[in-house]
Design an enzyme around this catalytic site. Structure first.
Site: not given
Length: 484
Positions: A76, A82, A85, A440
């Site tokens: 990416c 960002c 990820c 989670c």
């Protein structure tokens, strides 16, 4: 005269040792752990210490000397800026190994209870285009990388008439530490590429037609947020969040929506809202329908699930199926059991296990989700479910259990904060034979397992990767009642 802070050191030629929490790595220096982002174990680099505490420090790689053999090439263009990820530079098999270890460490370190041998982590079916939902913020000021900021400084020195790039509007992701700025995203690999086309078209239309972008500090500007969802049934739901002002804005908003409807016939649910709050959450907002239905359908096995604009549904559809398979298998249902499904959401797990149970009772905080859960039972011909909306600690009480029956099995899938202590106490008094705990956040799961340890033993542990290229991991634990 104030004391000058001692300059923080530059660590030269150090080797990154291991993966740490939150997508960072670590090394040891002067009996101190140093956490460093955007690198992988085996990298040899110079690390500038940026923050130093008594027991740990935080650093930043300022120069790579030798790249690790355990390294992948990020795919990416936004990697490194960002924060979505953070593990794209780590091969997927190494990501899985790190997540397995993370679950092991947290359950042992925090839970401090007897644990069985863990099952090997279930890797995601897809590692790209695996998400079914993304949320993009809109801002009148874009976030600048360090390189862009340096160029801006140089250009402004050379030309007083220079128009700063930072004043350009953007649609993309929020950056930690820059709450009022947005990193513009050209292409995100986490979802089917149609979402990129929709988002970029919103930006192009807004710029061409002079639509204003939201200023979070001043609380002005029309275009505020874009939510995009899709499903395994091939349907797309788009929600555009606006902020009207005293002079209006509704006609401009409707113009954008009509353009999206004309340009993308794939959008089956086009919705919008006027949010006058200080934050972008939509749970308490009225969402209006512009085109199509006010929901989409998700598919799992032979079941259809209605997903509305406020509904929670696992964002990795294919992997959610495997997660719920594990939960259903752990429940060990024979058709005779009364099952309580806590934090049921839109009733996905409740309906998924209902055909193997005598009865399933689901409880969820969000009323709209409970209405969807009821519809999901109806459209799938499931008649042995009941659903209740409200705060879990207020609904799940001794009186509720006395009225509806003591559960044989409890399935619980709480938010990241885990279960309220009162809920844990009620579960202990309810004394089901088995508890299936889907989490989670293994850290809060470990805390809750410790509370349940007085009456339950951990029989199975199954980590599941729902979010490739991120440090997040789901974990499913089977608890069996201890023999008296």
């Amino acid at each position: 005269m104030g004391r000058k802070n001692k300059p923080l050191p530059l660590l030269e030629g150090v080797t990154i040792e291991a993966v740490a929490a939150e997508g960072k790595c670590l090394l040891h220096w002067n009996d101190m752990v140093v956490f460093v982002p955007w690198c992988v174990p085996g990298d040899v680099c110079d690390v500038q210490i940026r923050r130093k505490k008594h027991s740990f420090a935080e650093g930043e790689v300022v120069r790579f000397i030798e790249y690790s053999k355990v390294r992948a090439t990020p795919f990416c263009q936004h990697f490194g800026v960002c924060g979505g990820c953070k593990w794209q530079n780590l091969p997927y098999e190494e990501q899985l190994r790190a997540k397995q270890q993370q679950v092991f460490d947290q359950l042992h370190r925090i839970g401090k209870i007897e644990l069985p041998e863990f099952r090997p982590i279930l890797g995601s079916v897809k590692t790209q285009e695996y998400r079914n939902k993304l949320d993009f913020g809109c801002a009148n000021k874009r976030y600048l990388t360090k390189e862009q900021f340096a160029r801006e400084e140089a250009n402004s020195t050379l030309s007083p008439q220079h128009t700063s790039l930072k004043d350009h509007p953007a649609i993309g992701f929020h950056i930690t530490g820059a709450f009022d700025k947005i990193l513009p995203i050209e292409k995100c690999w986490l979802m089917d590429d149609l979402h990129n086309q929709i988002r970029n078209e919103v930006l192009d239309y807004a710029l061409q037609h002079g639509l204003s972008f939201f200023d979070l500090r001043a609380q002005v500007g029309l275009l505020r947020d874009v939510i995009i969802r899709n499903s395994a049934s091939g349907e797309w739901l788009v929600i555009v969040q606006f902020h009207y002002d005293e002079t209006g804005g509704e006609q401009e908003a409707l113009g954008l929506l009509q353009h999206l409807a004309d340009t993308f016939p794939q959008i089956t649910s086009l919705m919008y809202l006027d949010n006058q709050k200080c934050n972008d959450t939509i749970g308490d907002q009225d969402i209006l329908l512009f085109k199509g239905r006010d929901h989409i359908f998700e598919l799992m096995e032979d079941l259809r699930f209605k997903v509305g604009p406020k509904s929670f549904y696992q964002t990795n559809t294919e992997q959610a199926y495997h997660l719920y398979q594990v939960a259903r298998d752990f429940a060990g249902l024979t058709g005779q059991e009364l099952v309580y499904d806590l934090y049921t959401g839109t009733g996905t797990i409740a309906n998924f296990v209902a055909r193997r149970a005598r009865k399933v009772i689901g409880i969820e905080y969000v009323p709209e989700a409970i209405e969807d859960a009821k519809v999901n039972s109806e459209i799938n011909g499931i008649g042995n479910t009941l659903f209740y909306a409200g705060d879990m600690k207020d609904i799940l009480t001794d009186d509720f259990i006395a009225e509806h029956g003591r559960p044989d099995v409890i399935i619980t899938d709480p938010p990241r904060a885990g279960m309220h202590p009162d809920v844990v106490k009620t579960i202990l008094r309810a004394a089901p034979q088995r508890i299936v705990y889907v989490s989670c956040n293994p850290a809060t799961q470990a805390r809750d397992l410790q509370l349940l340890d007085e009456a339950y033993r951990v029989a199975e542990v199954q980590p599941v990767d729902m979010f490739p290229h991120t440090p997040h991991v789901e974990n499913v634990v089977l608890l069996s009642a201890k023999k008296c």
